[in-house]
Structures are given as structure tokens and as C-alpha cells.
Enzyme design. Structure first.
Site, PDB file in Angstrom:
ATOM      1  N   ASP A 105      -9.989 -35.180 -38.981  1.00 13.68           N
ATOM      2  CA  ASP A 105     -11.550 -35.963 -38.246  1.00 13.68           C
ATOM      3  C   ASP A 105     -12.581 -35.324 -39.335  1.00 13.68           C
ATOM      4  OD1 ASP A 105      -9.346 -38.234 -37.238  1.00 13.68           O
ATOM      5  OD2 ASP A 105      -9.359 -36.354 -35.864  1.00 13.68           O
ATOM      6  N   GLU A 106     -12.152 -34.468 -39.893  1.00 13.73           N
ATOM      7  CA  GLU A 106     -13.268 -33.861 -40.930  1.00 13.73           C
ATOM      8  C   GLU A 106     -14.092 -34.329 -41.603  1.00 13.73           C
ATOM      9  OE1 GLU A 106     -10.818 -30.400 -39.014  1.00 13.73           O
ATOM     10  OE2 GLU A 106     -10.652 -32.434 -40.454  1.00 13.73           O
ATOM     11  N   HIS A 112      -6.201 -41.283 -43.793  1.00 13.96           N
ATOM     12  CA  HIS A 112      -7.636 -41.547 -44.083  1.00 13.96           C
ATOM     13  C   HIS A 112      -7.844 -42.950 -45.080  1.00 13.96           C
ATOM     14  CE1 HIS A 112      -5.447 -38.911 -46.761  1.00 13.96           C
ATOM     15  NE2 HIS A 112      -6.380 -39.384 -47.654  1.00 13.96           N
ATOM     16  N   GLN A 157      -4.563 -32.696 -40.902  1.00 10.73           N
ATOM     17  CA  GLN A 157      -4.986 -32.829 -39.751  1.00 10.73           C
ATOM     18  C   GLN A 157      -5.567 -31.616 -39.581  1.00 10.73           C
ATOM     19  OE1 GLN A 157      -0.979 -32.619 -39.709  1.00 10.73           O
ATOM     20  NE2 GLN A 157      -1.164 -34.565 -38.227  1.00 10.73           N
ATOM     21  N   THR A 180      -4.975 -44.237 -35.186  1.00 12.01           N
ATOM     22  CA  THR A 180      -4.178 -44.698 -33.800  1.00 12.01           C
ATOM     23  C   THR A 180      -5.449 -45.595 -33.460  1.00 12.01           C
ATOM     24  OG1 THR A 180      -5.823 -42.833 -32.734  1.00 12.01           O
ATOM     25  CG2 THR A 180      -3.132 -42.813 -33.293  1.00 12.01           C
TER      26      THR A 180
END
Length: 432
Positions: free
Chosen positions: A13-14, A41, A226, A303
């Protein structure tokens, strides 16, 4: 000119999606090399949002070839759904712009079910990992156990029944042990038959394709999913994903030799977030943590889960720089820090009264470390939309320079908003 590998340097999630999209304009080929549809994304192009979980980012740009490598586990149903959804948005996916490795492993319904059964059982015993229940882990287990169904098997109906038998011998034993109904051989054959015609046209010998294109001088962008701290070996085990997420996997997961990988770009958020269970030394449970989550819109693409938020952890990113051989970083979401009076950066930890400069591999020790912080002055001015160093407040520049010094890697790109053009380019990875 060089090829570029993009990896996350934290817990995912960067902001890889924006950076990969930004780089994909400069690339000829975009390759996914690990993971599955468990991390997603959103790309915004000309005001249209595209949500991708499995397909490489290159598919939404005309003239680019998207490739799914052998290191990816592919849910054919999710693949078809994603292709169809993009089609409705005007993006046509054909073998001209998408290729899938013939030796990539398939995720089947029994993998998703097993993932759910295990998470439910673990929830009851307090040992939940926090998977997305999408069958990623069980599919990788079958790959390593040499019983997986691979893309190429869809084209070989003569040998497929025996492979399904081998798969079910394992899975039905597990299902019996969990008190669940067994799956029939015909059910799996029917499932595979239902997707074969949609998947097989994209099948290719990917290692050979990439080797030929590399020799012709094509620019290849490898898109990781990830983050390093979710790597099955180098992450916060067991609260990790089921694949290697580090840059070396770009070679193993695509068939491209490591000598051809080139520039390693680590996508790095200006603070830290994590989804799900597991250690998080700099996590904030106060109003600052809430501020970061709200300002940064920290909810998962796949999610919808709320992300945990905390201060930037230079010790962890320093480990990621080493594990990946990171050449430079893309620092994202600097604008989220606008308005904070002071900022903290973790430079190491204390463990049992001793100072250490890295996160130990031991699960018990990871849960026991305490962060050691330095404090920097914040800035009141807005950094949103900055496209040059001159647009940044002096304190923001000091923060960036401090990050570079602490992690031992330079900033190649700096992102100041979700908009792709709000990016400060220091070094073009393709030209380095």
C-alpha cells in the site's frame, strides 16, 4: 537505458500503482512477477478510475504489452472478470496486449474454500493471519507440493484428469480433516473446462518472449505486489504473504536473468501503514494515527479494510534497501504530513534494554521491540501538487533528506498527490 523493477519497501500500500503507471508510459512491457489478486491498486487516467488486482498496469495504456509471469498465481475467474470489467470501460484486452506464462499456477475454487476454512478455524483459536481468503496461499502450497494445475494444463486434456486426481488426493484429505465435504473429480474438470477457452489465447512462453524483447532493446518494467515486509522469507513471518516480494523474485517469477533487471525502485510511503495482523513498532493509536488514516484515505483497494498507521520507520526501510538492492526510492504521500507540528522517524529499536538497528526475525522479539525516535519540525504549508523542489517548504525538504540519510538510498521520485503528474522527478530510473 535499463529495465526497472518496482517493489514496495514497507507492508504494501505504498502507492505503487501511481508510480508504475507513471513509469509505464516510458516502458514497452509491464510484467507482474509474484502474488495474485490479493493486492490491488487504482489508476486514474483522464479522469477514469481503473481498479486492477491481477492484470499489470500496462494494460490500460495503448501500445504496451502486459505480461503475467510464472511467479503469479492466477485465479482464472478473477482474471476473466477483470478483463470483462475493463472491456466495459473501453479497454480491450487481447493477446496483442496481454500474455500469460504457460507455467503459471492456477487458483481454483478449492483453494479459496481452503483459505476460508483455515482462517475461520484460526479465528476461533486466536492464531489468525489475516489473509484475503482468495486462495493465494493454498495455491502456492500446491505449486511447491508439485500438484498444481498450471495454465498449460488447460490445453492438454489427455493428462489433465490424472493431475486433478493428484490434486484431489491431497485436498480431499484436508477437507475430511476439517469436517468439510469432499470435492468430486468432475466438479474440478468442469471448472477448468469453463475457463479454458478464455484463458488459453493469452498463453505464451514468457521467459522466451522477454528474452527476445530484451535483446531488441525493449524497456521492461517489473511490477511488484505487496511489500518487502510481507515477503515469505524477509517479512514479519508468519504475518506475511505466500510469495517472495523482493526484487530478486522479478527474475525467478518471469524467467528473466537477474543480470538484466537493472534499476531497483523501492516505493516508500512517507509514513507507515499496515493491513491486518502482525507487528508494527511505530503504530499510532492516538489522534495523529487517526489523522494519517483519514488524510491518507488508508483503506485497502481489494478488501476495504482500514489500514493501521504510524510514523516512518527508517530501520525497516533500511532493511528493505538491503534485501532488494534498492537503487533509489519513490517517496509517496508526502502531502499527507502537511500541517503536523512535529514529525517522528524511527531510527532503531530497544529490545530487553539493548539498542538494535534492525527488526529481529523472531516473532516474539518483533512483538517486544520499542521504537527509538528522532523528532523533526513539521510544516504548515501545503505540498499538494508540488512538481519541483522549489515548490516544497524548507522543512519538507529537510524531512526528505533525513529519510535518504537514514535508509541509505536516494529519492529518485517524490509524489505529492494521487494525480500522476504531481511527481518530482530526480532520477529517471529508465535512464540511470
Amino acid at each position: 537505458m535499463t529495465n526497472v523493477v518496482v517493489v514496495g519497501s514497507q507492508w504494501g500500500d505504498e502507492g505503487k500503482g501511481k508510480i508504475v503507471d507513471w513509469l509505464s508510459e516510458r516502458a514497452d512491457i509491464v510484467v507482474r512477477f509474484q502474488g495474485g489478486h490479493n493486492a490491488g491498486h487504482t489508476l486514474v487516467i483522464d479522469g477514469v478510475s481503473y481498479k486492477l488486482s491481477l492484470l499489470p498496469s500496462g494494460v490500460v495504456r495503448p501500445g504496451k504489452l502486459a505480461v503475467i509471469g510464472n511467479g503469479v498465481v492466477i485465479d482464472p475467474h478473477a482474471l476473466i472478470a477483470e478483463i470483462d470489467k475493463l472491456g466495459k470501460q473501453g479497454v480491450q484486452i487481447t493477446p496483442d496486449n496481454l500474455r500469460i506464462a504457460d507455467n503459471a499456477t492456477l487458483i481454483l475454487s478449492l483453494h479459496r474454500e481452503l483459505d476460508g476454512f483455515r482462517e475461520d478455524a484460526a479465528s476461533n483459536s486466536g492464531t489468525k493471519i489475516g489473509t484475503t481468503r482468495r486462495g493465494i496461499g493454498p495455491a502456492y502450497e500446491d505449486k511447491v507440493g508439485r500438484r498444481a494445475i498450471r495454465v498449460m494444463d488447460l490445453a492438454d486434456l489427455d493428462t489433465l484428469p490424472a493431475k486433478v486426481d493428484r490434486l484431489l488426493t491431497h485436498h480431499n484429505a484436508l477437507r475430511r480433516g476439517l469436517g468439510e465435504a469432499e470435492i468430486s473429480h468432475q466438479a474440478i474438470m468442469d471448472e477448468l473446462s469453463s475457463v479454458a477457452a478464455r484463458v488459453l489465447p493469452f498463453m505464451d512462453t514468457v521467459w522466451l518472449l522477454l528474452d527476445k524483447e530484451r535483446r531488441k532493446g525493449a524497456r521492461i518494467l517489473f511490477e511488484g505486489a505487496q511489500g518487502t515486509l510481507l515477503d515469505i522469507d524477509h517479512g514479519t513471518y508468519p504475518f506475511v504473504t505466500s510469495s517472495n516480494t523482493v526484487a530478486g523474485q522479478a527474475a525467478a517469477g518471469s524467467g528473466m536473468g537477474p543480470g538484466a533487471l537493472g534499476y531497483i525502485l523501492g516505493i516508500t510511503k512517507a509514513y507507515t501503514t499496515r493491513v491486518g495482523e502482525g507487528p508494527f513498532p511505530t503504530e499510532l493509536h492516538d489522534e495523529v494515527g487517526q489523522f494519517l488514516g483519514e488524510r491518507g484515505h488508508e483503506f485497502g483497494t481489494v478488501t476495504g479494510r482500514k489500514r493501521r498507521c504510524g510514523w516512518f520507520d527508517a530501520a525497516l526501510v533500511r532493511q528493505s534497501v538491503a534485501a532488494n538492492g534498492i537503487t533509489g526510492i519513490a517517496l509517496t504521500k508526502l502531502d499527507v504530513l502537511d500541517g503536523l507540528d512535529e514529525l517522528k522517524i524511527c531510527v532503531g529499536y530497544t529490545l530487553d534494554g539493548q539498542e538494535i538497528d534492525h527488526l529481529p526475525a523472531s516473532q516474539a522479539q518483533q512483538a517486544s521491540v520499542k521504537p527509538v525516535y528522532i523528532t523533526l519540525e513539521g510544516w504548515k504549508e501545503s505540498t499538494v501538487g508540488a512538481r519541483s523542489w522549489a515548490d516544497l517548504p524548507a522543512q519538507a525538504i529537510k524531512y526528505v533528506r533525513q529519510v535518504e540519510e537514514l535508509i541509505g538510498a536516494p529519492v529518485a521520485l517524490l509524489s505529492t498527490s494521487p494525480e500522476r503528474d504531481d511527481t518530482i522527478l530526480v532520477t529517471d530510473p529508465f535512464e540511470d
